[in-house]
Each structure stands twice: as C-alpha cells, then as structure tokens.
Motif scaffolding. Structure first.
Motif, mmCIF file in Angstrom:
data_model
loop_
_atom_site.group_PDB
_atom_site.id
_atom_site.type_symbol
_atom_site.label_atom_id
_atom_site.label_comp_id
_atom_site.label_asym_id
_atom_site.label_seq_id
_atom_site.Cartn_x
_atom_site.Cartn_y
_atom_site.Cartn_z
ATOM 1 N N ARG A 263 0.802 -1.224 0.000
ATOM 2 C CA ARG A 263 0.000 0.000 0.000
ATOM 3 C C ARG A 263 0.842 1.285 0.000
ATOM 4 O O ARG A 263 0.398 2.333 0.476
ATOM 5 N N THR A 264 2.048 1.218 -0.503
ATOM 6 C CA THR A 264 2.881 2.421 -0.554
ATOM 7 C C THR A 264 2.994 2.980 -1.967
ATOM 8 O O THR A 264 3.424 4.108 -2.150
ATOM 9 N N VAL A 265 2.608 2.173 -2.947
ATOM 10 C CA VAL A 265 2.645 2.603 -4.340
ATOM 11 C C VAL A 265 1.285 2.332 -4.958
ATOM 12 O O VAL A 265 0.747 1.230 -4.844
ATOM 13 N N ARG A 266 0.725 3.324 -5.628
ATOM 14 C CA ARG A 266 -0.601 3.180 -6.233
ATOM 15 C C ARG A 266 -0.483 2.842 -7.717
ATOM 16 O O ARG A 266 0.385 3.352 -8.419
ATOM 17 N N ILE A 267 -1.377 1.948 -8.154
ATOM 18 C CA ILE A 267 -1.482 1.588 -9.578
ATOM 19 C C ILE A 267 -2.818 2.124 -10.082
ATOM 20 O O ILE A 267 -3.864 1.819 -9.510
ATOM 21 N N PRO A 268 -2.829 2.934 -11.124
ATOM 22 C CA PRO A 268 -1.719 3.347 -11.990
ATOM 23 C C PRO A 268 -1.149 4.723 -11.651
ATOM 24 O O PRO A 268 -0.257 5.203 -12.354
ATOM 25 N N GLU A 269 -1.648 5.369 -10.567
ATOM 26 C CA GLU A 269 -1.258 6.757 -10.311
ATOM 27 C C GLU A 269 0.260 6.919 -10.170
ATOM 28 O O GLU A 269 0.849 7.841 -10.755
ATOM 29 N N SER A 332 -5.098 -0.856 -14.908
ATOM 30 C CA SER A 332 -3.716 -0.725 -14.430
ATOM 31 C C SER A 332 -2.930 0.329 -15.196
ATOM 32 O O SER A 332 -1.844 0.725 -14.762
ATOM 33 N N THR A 333 -3.477 0.767 -16.329
ATOM 34 C CA THR A 333 -2.874 1.891 -17.054
ATOM 35 C C THR A 333 -3.902 2.970 -17.375
ATOM 36 O O THR A 333 -3.558 4.119 -17.598
ATOM 37 N N ALA A 334 -5.166 2.616 -17.426
ATOM 38 C CA ALA A 334 -6.208 3.583 -17.788
ATOM 39 C C ALA A 334 -6.272 4.724 -16.775
ATOM 40 O O ALA A 334 -6.281 4.484 -15.559
ATOM 41 N N GLY A 335 -6.286 5.943 -17.249
ATOM 42 C CA GLY A 335 -6.382 7.087 -16.367
ATOM 43 C C GLY A 335 -5.080 7.407 -15.658
ATOM 44 O O GLY A 335 -5.061 8.199 -14.711
ATOM 45 N N ALA A 336 -3.998 6.748 -16.122
ATOM 46 C CA ALA A 336 -2.711 6.984 -15.456
ATOM 47 C C ALA A 336 -2.212 8.400 -15.720
ATOM 48 O O ALA A 336 -2.456 8.970 -16.763
#
Length: 336
Positions: A263-269, A332-336
C-alpha cells in the motif's frame, strides 16, 4: 532405412538373435558388454527407434500428436494446448503434452520419447536450437511444427506471434500516457522475451527524454514478479520507474501483488503497469491488468493445421504463420 528398420533388421545386422536385441533394450544387465556394444552399434547405424507403443498401429499410423511446451503451468501454454487438443480431436487425433520446464535436456528427453512412441507429428515451443533434431525427426517420418517461434521454412513450418511488435505496442502505450521512466521486467535470455524487449526499446528510442531500465526477473513466474515488486517499493519515489512493462502477465500479477499489499505505491497513479499474454487472470486482478493479447486459440488451431499440411505433403511443404498481437487497456494503465 531408418524409417523401416525393425528389431529383426538389427538382429541380422548385429548377427545375434532377436531375443538378444530385446534384452539389450529392456534388460541390458543380461547381455555381455561386447554383445551389447555390437547391438547398440547396429541400432545407431540403422537408425532404429524402439517402438514402446507396440499395440498401436504400424509406424506412421499413430493418431497421437506430441506437444512440448516451455511451462505447462503458464496459462498461455495451457490455452494453446487446449486449442490444439480441440483441433486434433476434430481430426480424430489426441494430443499428449510434455513440459520441458525451459530445460534443454528435458526437452530432448521428450523429443526422444515421442519419437519412440511413433507419434503422428510433433508440436514444440523450443528451449534452444532444435534444428538438427527436427531434421532427424523428419527423416524418420515425424513432421514437426514450431509453436510460438518463427522457423526456417526450409526446415519445417511454424506459427508464432510478432513479439517485437507486441513489445512496441506495450511501451508506446505507456509513453502515450506521458510516462518517461520505464522499466522492463523479464528474462531476456528467453528469445520471446528478448524480442519483446527489443520492441519496447524501439518505442522508447522514438521519444525524447524517455528511458527504459531492464530488470532481469530470473524467471517468468508470479513469485519472481513479487520479488522484483518488493525491490521497487524499497526504492525512493524519485528513483522508481513511472511505468513497468512485464514480459508476461504472471510477472505483472506478482509485481501488482507487492505494490498493492504494501500500500505504498498506487497503480496506476504512481506506477502504470502492463503485462503480456492477456491470460484469464488479467481481467480479474485486484487492479484489472492491461496486457498484450496473444491469440492462443488461433496459435493452437493453426499448429494442428500446419502439421496436417506437413503430413499431406510428405514433409516437403513448409510455411510460417505470424499473428499480430493486440493491446488491451484496463485499469492498471487507464487514467494513469
């Protein structure tokens, strides 16, 4: 002669009884070393292959097709095998699957075993260069088709996917999202993975200021992905890639597990993530996974069709079929 050599031929050539040849093959301890060497020499010179499928029809009439894959636990290969089995069943044949585990010696064992079983033909996703062995199989009446690998059409037929194009599509998608620091996760010693990397590097070379870091996963499994994902989390945000392209979906799912569990890295943000193969698990992941889709059903079906062509032509007609992969965009990539 190698196609028609029988146990009687070996016995005549070695000047021993048929029972002695049988003992050399089945009970070598019962035969003297000198006699054993003479029989084995005759076997080699005649190109005799023992027929462990004695209750099958005579050689060349088996309805069994051998299929050797790199990793039967990978859903991509299991899907290809299922499609090949369906196509073979429609022709009245059955498919037996061998898992090489990306081990050349194990692959050679299966090739020998299927030859001994007098299979109708062989489909193989090879570990390394099997050209000479394919030549030997063809000489002995066993046509071969390469699967997920482009073949020299002077030797045999093949069905594959343009992995360079697939790698290009994946990296270009990430670059089109505005990401510039990319990472590639995979095992470049595997030819298909190396081609995907080459395609990704081509896409990166077309964009000023873009870069791609290669992270050798030393495996193509979920566990290998998790281990690399843990290492990415340990890096400072400024040192992390903005997007990760994994050479298959299993690796991508492993990376995703690490990033989401900690929970330290957000996908895809924080990190956009894309895989390759578009296996069934991709759409049902915690964050539905973008991927490069390979036409597994078409690969398996076409492999059987090419094998039938090889048989009908007596091994004189070879062709290669290359499919184009497809980009599938999910969260996982949409809206990144």
């Amino acid at each position: 002669m190698s196609q028609t050599a029988s146990i009687k031929d070996v016995a005549t050539h070695a000047q021993v009884a048929v029972g002695t040849v049988s003992n050399v093959l089945n009970y070598p301890d019962r035969v003297s070393q000198r006699t054993k060497e003479r029989v084995l020499k005759s076997i080699a010179e005649l190109g005799f292959v023992r027929n462990d499928a004695a209750r099958q029809l005579r050689a060349g009439q088996s309805r069994t097709i051998g299929l050797i894959v790199l990793d039967v636990g990978n859903p991509f290969f299991s899907s290809v095998a299922r499609a090949a089995e369906d196509a073979a069943t429609a022709l009245g044949s059955v498919v037996l699957v061998g898992d090489s585990g990306q081990d050349a010696s194990r692959e050679a064992h299966y090739m020998d075993l299927f030859q001994e079983q007098r299979v109708q033909g062989l489909l193989i996703s090879p570990v390394g260069d099997v050209g000479e062995r394919i030549d030997t199989l063809r000489e002995r009446g066993v046509p071969t088709v390469l699967v997920d690998e482009l073949a020299d059409t002077a030797r045999c037929s093949s069905v594959s996917v343009d992995d360079q194009e697939g790698g290009y599509l994946a990296a270009k998608h990430l670059l089109d999202l505005g990401r510039r620091r990319l990472a590639f996760v995979g095992t470049p010693s595997i030819r298909q993975v190396a081609s995907r990397l080459k395609g990704a590097q081509r896409a990166v070379s077309e964009v000023d200021g873009a870069s791609i870091e290669v992270l050798d996963s030393a495996g193509q499994t979920v566990l290998a992905g998790r281990q690399l994902g843990n290492k990415l989390v340990e890096r400072s945000p400024d040192d992390r890639p903005e997007a990760v392209f994994c050479s298959n979906d299993l690796l991508a799912l492993g990376v995703m597990q690490s990033l989401t569990m900690l929970r330290t890295v957000r996908i895809p943000e924080d990190i956009a993530l894309i895989g390759y193969d578009d296996i069934d698990f991709a759409i049902s992941a915690v964050v539905p996974l973008s991927s490069i889709r390979q036409p597994t059903e078409a690969l398996g079906r076409t492999a059987i069709e090419l094998l039938a062509e090889e048989q009908e032509s007596g091994g004189t007609k070879h062709r290669s079929v290359v499919f184009t992969p497809e980009l599938v965009v999910r969260q996982s990539t949409a809206g990144a």
